[in-house]
Design a protein around this motif. Structure first.
Motif, short mmCIF file in Angstrom:
data_model
loop_
_atom_site.label_atom_id
_atom_site.label_comp_id
_atom_site.label_asym_id
_atom_site.label_seq_id
_atom_site.Cartn_x
_atom_site.Cartn_y
_atom_site.Cartn_z
N ASN A 38 -60.65 58.75 35.47
CA ASN A 38 -60.45 60.20 34.73
C ASN A 38 -58.71 60.42 34.80
OD1 ASN A 38 -61.07 62.23 33.31
ND2 ASN A 38 -61.53 63.63 34.93
N GLN A 39 -58.18 60.15 36.05
CA GLN A 39 -56.75 60.18 36.28
C GLN A 39 -55.82 59.31 35.84
OE1 GLN A 39 -55.55 62.95 37.74
NE2 GLN A 39 -57.66 63.74 37.94
N GLY A 40 -56.16 58.46 34.93
CA GLY A 40 -55.45 57.42 34.15
C GLY A 40 -55.34 55.81 34.77
N MET A 41 -55.91 55.67 35.59
CA MET A 41 -56.07 54.49 36.26
C MET A 41 -54.89 53.83 36.62
SD MET A 41 -59.12 52.59 34.03
CE MET A 41 -58.93 50.96 34.78
N GLN A 42 -53.98 54.72 37.53
CA GLN A 42 -52.77 54.04 37.94
C GLN A 42 -52.74 52.82 38.64
OE1 GLN A 42 -51.17 57.41 40.35
NE2 GLN A 42 -51.26 58.85 38.51
N GLU A 43 -51.56 52.19 38.85
CA GLU A 43 -51.57 50.81 39.72
C GLU A 43 -52.18 51.19 40.93
OE1 GLU A 43 -48.34 47.77 41.01
OE2 GLU A 43 -47.62 49.10 39.25
N LEU A 44 -52.64 50.43 41.76
CA LEU A 44 -53.32 50.21 42.82
C LEU A 44 -52.16 49.93 43.91
CD1 LEU A 44 -56.80 48.58 42.17
CD2 LEU A 44 -56.35 51.17 42.82
N THR A 45 -51.54 50.75 44.22
CA THR A 45 -50.61 50.79 45.43
C THR A 45 -51.40 51.42 46.78
OG1 THR A 45 -49.72 53.05 44.96
CG2 THR A 45 -48.68 51.40 43.70
N GLU A 47 -50.66 54.03 48.50
CA GLU A 47 -50.86 55.46 48.65
C GLU A 47 -52.24 55.69 47.64
OE1 GLU A 47 -47.87 54.09 47.28
OE2 GLU A 47 -46.74 54.46 49.33
N VAL A 48 -52.09 54.84 46.51
CA VAL A 48 -53.39 55.22 45.45
C VAL A 48 -54.60 54.79 46.29
CG1 VAL A 48 -54.42 54.58 43.31
CG2 VAL A 48 -51.92 54.93 43.46
N GLN A 50 -55.19 54.72 49.38
CA GLN A 50 -55.44 55.62 50.46
C GLN A 50 -56.06 57.09 50.06
OE1 GLN A 50 -55.15 55.20 53.74
NE2 GLN A 50 -55.85 57.32 54.07
N ALA A 51 -55.49 57.37 48.74
CA ALA A 51 -55.93 58.49 48.02
C ALA A 51 -57.46 58.48 47.67
CB ALA A 51 -55.06 58.87 46.96
N LEU A 52 -57.96 57.03 47.11
CA LEU A 52 -59.13 56.77 46.69
C LEU A 52 -60.20 56.60 47.98
CD1 LEU A 52 -58.64 54.14 44.13
CD2 LEU A 52 -59.28 56.38 43.65
N TRP A 53 -59.64 56.19 49.16
CA TRP A 53 -60.36 56.36 50.37
C TRP A 53 -60.62 57.59 50.80
CZ3 TRP A 53 -63.70 53.71 52.78
CH2 TRP A 53 -64.20 54.03 54.29
N THR A 54 -59.54 58.53 50.68
CA THR A 54 -59.93 59.98 51.18
C THR A 54 -61.01 60.48 50.10
OG1 THR A 54 -57.80 60.08 51.86
CG2 THR A 54 -58.62 62.30 51.41
N VAL A 55 -60.84 60.40 49.14
CA VAL A 55 -61.97 60.83 47.77
C VAL A 55 -63.16 60.11 48.32
CG1 VAL A 55 -62.49 60.94 45.71
CG2 VAL A 55 -60.20 61.12 46.20
N PHE A 56 -63.40 59.05 48.60
CA PHE A 56 -64.75 58.37 48.89
C PHE A 56 -65.34 58.88 50.37
CE2 PHE A 56 -67.24 55.21 51.16
CZ PHE A 56 -67.85 54.80 50.26
N LYS A 57 -64.37 59.13 51.29
CA LYS A 57 -64.76 59.82 52.57
C LYS A 57 -65.21 61.42 52.05
CE LYS A 57 -61.27 59.14 55.14
NZ LYS A 57 -60.33 59.03 56.30
N PHE A 58 -64.44 62.05 51.36
CA PHE A 58 -64.88 63.22 50.90
C PHE A 58 -66.19 63.40 50.49
CE2 PHE A 58 -65.53 66.59 47.99
CZ PHE A 58 -65.20 67.81 48.79
N TRP A 59 -66.68 62.58 49.33
CA TRP A 59 -67.71 62.45 48.80
C TRP A 59 -69.05 61.77 49.55
CZ3 TRP A 59 -69.30 65.57 45.21
CH2 TRP A 59 -68.12 66.16 44.32
N PHE A 60 -68.81 61.15 50.40
CA PHE A 60 -70.03 60.20 51.22
C PHE A 60 -70.79 61.23 51.94
CE2 PHE A 60 -71.78 58.36 54.74
CZ PHE A 60 -72.16 57.28 54.24
N PRO A 61 -70.34 62.35 52.72
CA PRO A 61 -71.44 63.17 53.36
C PRO A 61 -72.29 64.12 52.30
CG PRO A 61 -69.23 63.50 54.44
CD PRO A 61 -69.02 62.79 53.29
N LEU A 62 -71.51 64.55 51.36
CA LEU A 62 -72.24 65.13 50.43
C LEU A 62 -73.29 64.25 49.69
CD1 LEU A 62 -69.20 67.08 48.55
CD2 LEU A 62 -70.92 67.83 50.39
#
Length: 156
Positions: A38-45, A47-48, A50-62
């Motif tokens: 949804n955010q445009g599939m930016q190149e997997l650097t 930083e990206v 790390q951001a995806l991992w943070t999103v995953f860790k946020f949604w995992f407990p929920l």
């Protein structure tokens, strides 16, 4: 007979744990993938990623909160359909002593409600004991400083 209950409980606990964690990881991965697309599939650097991992860790407990309920319901069918050491639990039809041979999820609704309420009351009692222990022996001031889905899973 006590060995039967111990083995049944251990198999049930392992099944609920693995099922709920795998489902939660899958759901968190789907949500993270949806956000990435949804955010445009930016190149997997780095930083990206790390951001995806943070999103995953946020949604995992929920997601785990939801998938734990699903795993608890699905595991109830497993309890009645498993045999350990020549023993097995049988589900009886309401109002009679007829044994239900083919157990489906529709047969488990009444048992699930009673079992779920028992789990809620037992976890409530454990929470009271945990609060007494927390206020007596630790420096925490409230429940929500330490209570999260991981402690809830441990209590279940």
């Amino acid at each position: 007979m006590s060995k039967f209950y111990l083995v049944l409980w251990l198999k049930w606990a392992l099944r609920v744990t693995l099922c709920s964690i795998v489902l939660a990881c899958g759901l968190s991965f789907l949500i993270t993938t949806y956000i990435y697309v949804n955010q445009g599939m930016q190149e997997l650097t780095s930083e990206v990623l790390q951001a995806l991992w943070t999103v995953f860790k946020f949604w995992f407990p929920l997601a785990w909160s939801l998938t734990l309920l699903i795993a608890l319901f699905r595991s109830l069918k497993y309890i009645f359909n498993s045999c350990c050491g020549g023993y097995e639990l049988k589900l009886l039809a309401c109002g009679s002593s007829d044994v239900i041979e083919e157990i489906g999820y529709g047969n488990l609704i009444k048992v699930w409600r009673k079992w779920f309420m028992l789990i809620i009351w037992l976890i409530g009692a454990q929470m009271i004991l945990a609060l007494v222990f927390t206020y007596t022996f630790t420096s925490y001031n409230g429940v929500f400083e330490w209570f999260d889905i991981y402690f809830l899973f441990f209590f279940v």
